[in-house]
Design a protein around this motif. Structure first.
Motif, PDB file in Angstrom:
ATOM      1  N   LEU A 170       1.931   6.930   3.893  1.00  0.00           N
ATOM      2  CA  LEU A 170       3.062   5.617   4.772  1.00  0.00           C
ATOM      3  C   LEU A 170       3.419   4.805   3.460  1.00  0.00           C
ATOM      4  O   LEU A 170       2.153   4.529   2.263  1.00  0.00           O
ATOM      5  CB  LEU A 170       2.071   5.126   5.715  1.00  0.00           C
ATOM      6  N   TYR A 171       3.826   4.070   3.280  1.00  0.00           N
ATOM      7  CA  TYR A 171       4.440   2.781   2.336  1.00  0.00           C
ATOM      8  C   TYR A 171       4.659   1.616   3.313  1.00  0.00           C
ATOM      9  O   TYR A 171       5.515   1.557   4.446  1.00  0.00           O
ATOM     10  CB  TYR A 171       6.144   3.306   1.631  1.00  0.00           C
ATOM     11  N   SER A 172       3.516   0.390   2.812  1.00  0.00           N
ATOM     12  CA  SER A 172       4.196  -0.737   4.050  1.00  0.00           C
ATOM     13  C   SER A 172       3.693  -1.605   2.848  1.00  0.00           C
ATOM     14  O   SER A 172       3.242  -1.709   1.699  1.00  0.00           O
ATOM     15  CB  SER A 172       2.683  -0.538   4.513  1.00  0.00           C
ATOM     16  N   PHE A 203      10.548  -1.046  11.522  1.00  0.00           N
ATOM     17  CA  PHE A 203       9.019  -0.882  10.746  1.00  0.00           C
ATOM     18  C   PHE A 203       8.790  -2.085  10.450  1.00  0.00           C
ATOM     19  O   PHE A 203       7.677  -1.969  10.414  1.00  0.00           O
ATOM     20  CB  PHE A 203       8.799   0.058   9.702  1.00  0.00           C
ATOM     21  N   ARG A 204       8.919  -2.801  11.531  1.00  0.00           N
ATOM     22  CA  ARG A 204       8.173  -4.379  11.389  1.00  0.00           C
ATOM     23  C   ARG A 204       7.088  -4.739  12.661  1.00  0.00           C
ATOM     24  O   ARG A 204       7.408  -3.817  13.807  1.00  0.00           O
ATOM     25  CB  ARG A 204       9.469  -4.978  11.437  1.00  0.00           C
ATOM     26  N   SER A 260       4.206  -7.630   8.950  1.00  0.00           N
ATOM     27  CA  SER A 260       4.461  -5.812   8.093  1.00  0.00           C
ATOM     28  C   SER A 260       4.806  -5.035   7.676  1.00  0.00           C
ATOM     29  O   SER A 260       6.061  -5.145   9.014  1.00  0.00           O
ATOM     30  CB  SER A 260       3.015  -5.566   7.654  1.00  0.00           C
ATOM     31  N   GLN A 261       5.489  -4.345   6.730  1.00  0.00           N
ATOM     32  CA  GLN A 261       6.869  -3.379   7.143  1.00  0.00           C
ATOM     33  C   GLN A 261       6.142  -1.789   6.637  1.00  0.00           C
ATOM     34  O   GLN A 261       5.358  -1.935   5.686  1.00  0.00           O
ATOM     35  CB  GLN A 261       7.922  -3.897   6.171  1.00  0.00           C
ATOM     36  N   GLY A 262       5.960  -1.450   6.792  1.00  0.00           N
ATOM     37  CA  GLY A 262       5.898  -0.159   7.245  1.00  0.00           C
ATOM     38  C   GLY A 262       6.331   1.224   7.779  1.00  0.00           C
ATOM     39  O   GLY A 262       6.943   1.447   8.420  1.00  0.00           O
ATOM     40  N   SER A 263       6.220   2.050   6.504  1.00  0.00           N
ATOM     41  CA  SER A 263       7.362   3.146   6.892  1.00  0.00           C
ATOM     42  C   SER A 263       7.018   4.421   5.917  1.00  0.00           C
ATOM     43  O   SER A 263       6.548   4.261   5.092  1.00  0.00           O
ATOM     44  CB  SER A 263       8.800   3.233   6.242  1.00  0.00           C
ATOM     45  N   ILE A 318      11.710   1.296   4.140  1.00  0.00           N
ATOM     46  CA  ILE A 318      10.610   0.304   4.271  1.00  0.00           C
ATOM     47  C   ILE A 318      10.696  -1.321   4.506  1.00  0.00           C
ATOM     48  O   ILE A 318      10.507  -2.211   5.205  1.00  0.00           O
ATOM     49  CB  ILE A 318       9.637  -0.180   2.662  1.00  0.00           C
ATOM     50  N   GLY A 346       3.850  -6.745   3.068  1.00  0.00           N
ATOM     51  CA  GLY A 346       3.083  -7.573   4.146  1.00  0.00           C
ATOM     52  C   GLY A 346       2.738  -8.532   3.455  1.00  0.00           C
ATOM     53  O   GLY A 346       2.292  -8.627   1.790  1.00  0.00           O
ATOM     54  N   ARG A 397       1.096  -1.374   0.379  1.00  0.00           N
ATOM     55  CA  ARG A 397       0.094   0.143  -0.192  1.00  0.00           C
ATOM     56  C   ARG A 397       0.653   1.296  -0.117  1.00  0.00           C
ATOM     57  O   ARG A 397       1.430   1.347   0.941  1.00  0.00           O
ATOM     58  CB  ARG A 397      -0.770  -0.081   1.538  1.00  0.00           C
TER      59      ARG A 397
END
Length: 498
Positions: free
Chosen positions: A148-150, A355-356, A341-344, A350, A152, A119
């Motif tokens: 926000l970049y994610s 950001f895990r 998920s990884q979101g940054s 990312i 997962g 996303r």
């Protein structure tokens, strides 16, 4: 002394229990073979062999290409063309393939479901919803806006504690088998219809040939009466009577020609072409071989061979499995799974471990109150299973009745042929004597015309009897032959369902 389990030992015990959960609901049992004692009719009505009729040999039944018994290469070619090009069969084959894919889809739902996603978002944080007044946080005069970049994924698994999904696979496999049997029946029906149309065309051509021969007799009558009138031995009334008979008999030819065209058009539809592309169909009944014997399937084996009976059995299996599907909904369901998920806010971060996020979960859902819906669905499934069982028994009875009727017909057709041949011989002699008597002046033209009408009916009846004999033999082959899909594939089976 109490026994304790460590975590590895506990998981080793729990996993097989979850994976091998029981399957609620009744297990399918094939219906018992009906009685019959090796015969289709009652002993009191047992068919006595008739001299000259094809012998019916009760045993393994007809072969896969039963139509070859009639000895016509052209008819064999048309049946093969229909098997390859008939559009109804193509639709049936596609429906069968859809059913097979539904089995694969149902089986896939028993395995862990794994999904991935990514996303890109632009958000405005609502600080007031979290209890902060605007400007309360240092450096912020309002709600912050950020990207926000994610990426997962997640996995979920239903251990199928009470076998609902297992029963669903079993149901889908049984439904696919029913479609398989339906497809086999469709191929058998199309082959039978092609043979029927070919024999019908041959019978119509024989009727036309008979009608043309009678027209020649009518023309001879007109010539004889006119000659007698000119010689002063006859009257114009006799000439008009002869001409009236000629005109009346000639009027039947267009109707027979229309019937021939309709039979040819239907044959073209069956072989999958337009009527203009069918080509000549110069069939006559004398071109076909009357089989010396007809192999007929044993009653005890007919239920394991005839496609409509096998379809009805598969319908029972599917309905039985549906009871298990409905029963499983009455019990709790367990879902195991996890997400990662990884979101940054920055694309470059990312994949950073800072950001895990992940979670592992187990959820149990149990039905408490659904207004009686689930129990009603189970009772409905049970009623459908009883209906399928009754439909199966009716299908078997109708199949046995059909075969018994056709076995009798094969014998009675030979008796009818014998009587028709005798009637034709007598009518032919009567016509010759009547015409000779008229020629020497011992009788009038009306006696000749009466004799001719009797001969016409006798000839038409003989053609009809011969056509009926061939058609009933073809119907007997269809009634006791096994199914054929044309692609060589067998019915779908599911090891778990069996």
């Amino acid at each position: 002394m109490p026994v304790s389990f460590g975590k590895p030992a506990f998981l080793a015990f729990l996993l097989p229990a979850l994976l091998g959960g029981c399957a609620v609901g009744p297990d399918f049992k094939a219906p018992a073979s009906p009685g019959g004692g090796g015969a289709y009719g009652s002993p009191a009505d047992a068919t006595r062999p008739v001299a000259g009729a094809p012998a019916t040999l009760i045993g393994e039944g007809p072969g896969l290409r039963w139509w070859e018994a009639f000895g016509s290469q052209e008819m064999n070619r048309l049946v093969d063309q229909a098997m390859a090009n008939n559009h109804s069969l193509a639709a049936s084959n596609a429906t069968l393939e859809n059913a097979r894919q539904l089995v694969a889809a149902a089986a896939g739902r028993r395995l862990p479901q794994v999904d991935a996603g990514a996303r890109v978002e632009r958000q405005e944080a609502n600080l007031a919803a979290s209890g902060f007044e605007p400007g309360a946080l240092p450096g912020l005069s309002g709600n912050p806006v950020f990207n926000l970049y994610s990426v997962g994924g997640g996995v979920s698994f239903d251990p199928d504690l009470f076998g609902g999904k297992k029963r669903a696979v079993e149901q889908a496999a049984a439904q696919a088998e029913a479609r398989q049997r339906q497809t086999e029946a469709a191929h058998l029906t199309v082959a039978g219809r092609v043979v029927t149309q070919v024999l019908t065309i041959a019978a119509i051509r024989d009727r036309i040939a008979t009608a043309n021969a009678l027209l020649e007799e009518d023309r001879r009558n007109v010539a004889l009466t006119d000659a007698r009138r000119r010689a002063g031995e006859g009257t114009m009334v006799e000439v008009l009577n002869a001409q009236s008979q000629l005109a009346n008999d000639r009027s039947e030819i267009p109707q027979l020609a229309q019937e021939l065209d309709e039979a040819r058009h239907m044959l073209a539809v069956l072989v999958g072409i337009v009527p203009a592309d069918l080509g000549p169909t110069e069939f006559h009944l004398e071109q076909f071989r009357l089989p010396d014997d007809i192999p007929v399937t044993l009653p005890s084996e007919l239920v394991h061979k005839r496609p409509d009976i096998l379809q009805a059995e598969a319908d029972i299996h599917a309905a039985t499995a549906a009871v298990g599907v409905a029963a499983a909904r009455l019990y709790p369901s367990l879902t195991l799974g996890g997400t990662y998920s990884q979101g940054s806010p920055e694309p470059g971060d990312i994949l950073s471990s800072r950001f895990r996020g992940f979670d592992i979960f187990a959820g149990l859902t149990a039905p408490l109150f659904h207004g009686g819906t689930l129990k009603a669905q189970k009772r409905g499934a049970e009623a459908s299973a009883r209906a399928a069982a009754s439909a199966y028994r009716q299908t078997v009875l109708e199949a046995f009745g059909q075969v018994a009727d056709l076995l009798d017909a094969v014998q009675s057709d030979q008796k009818s042929m014998r009587n028709r041949m005798e009637a034709s011989d007598v009518a032919s002699r009567s016509l010759r004597l009547s015409r000779r008597s008229f020629q020497v002046g011992n009788s009038g033209i009306l006696q000749v015309l009466d004799a001719e009408r009797l001969y016409q009916r006798a000839q038409s009846g003989l053609v009809d009897a011969r056509a009926r004999q061939y058609l009933n033999i073809a119907r007997l082959y269809v009634a006791t032959a096994g199914g054929w899909t044309g692609d060589g594939r067998s019915a779908p089976q599911d090891a778990a369902a069996r």
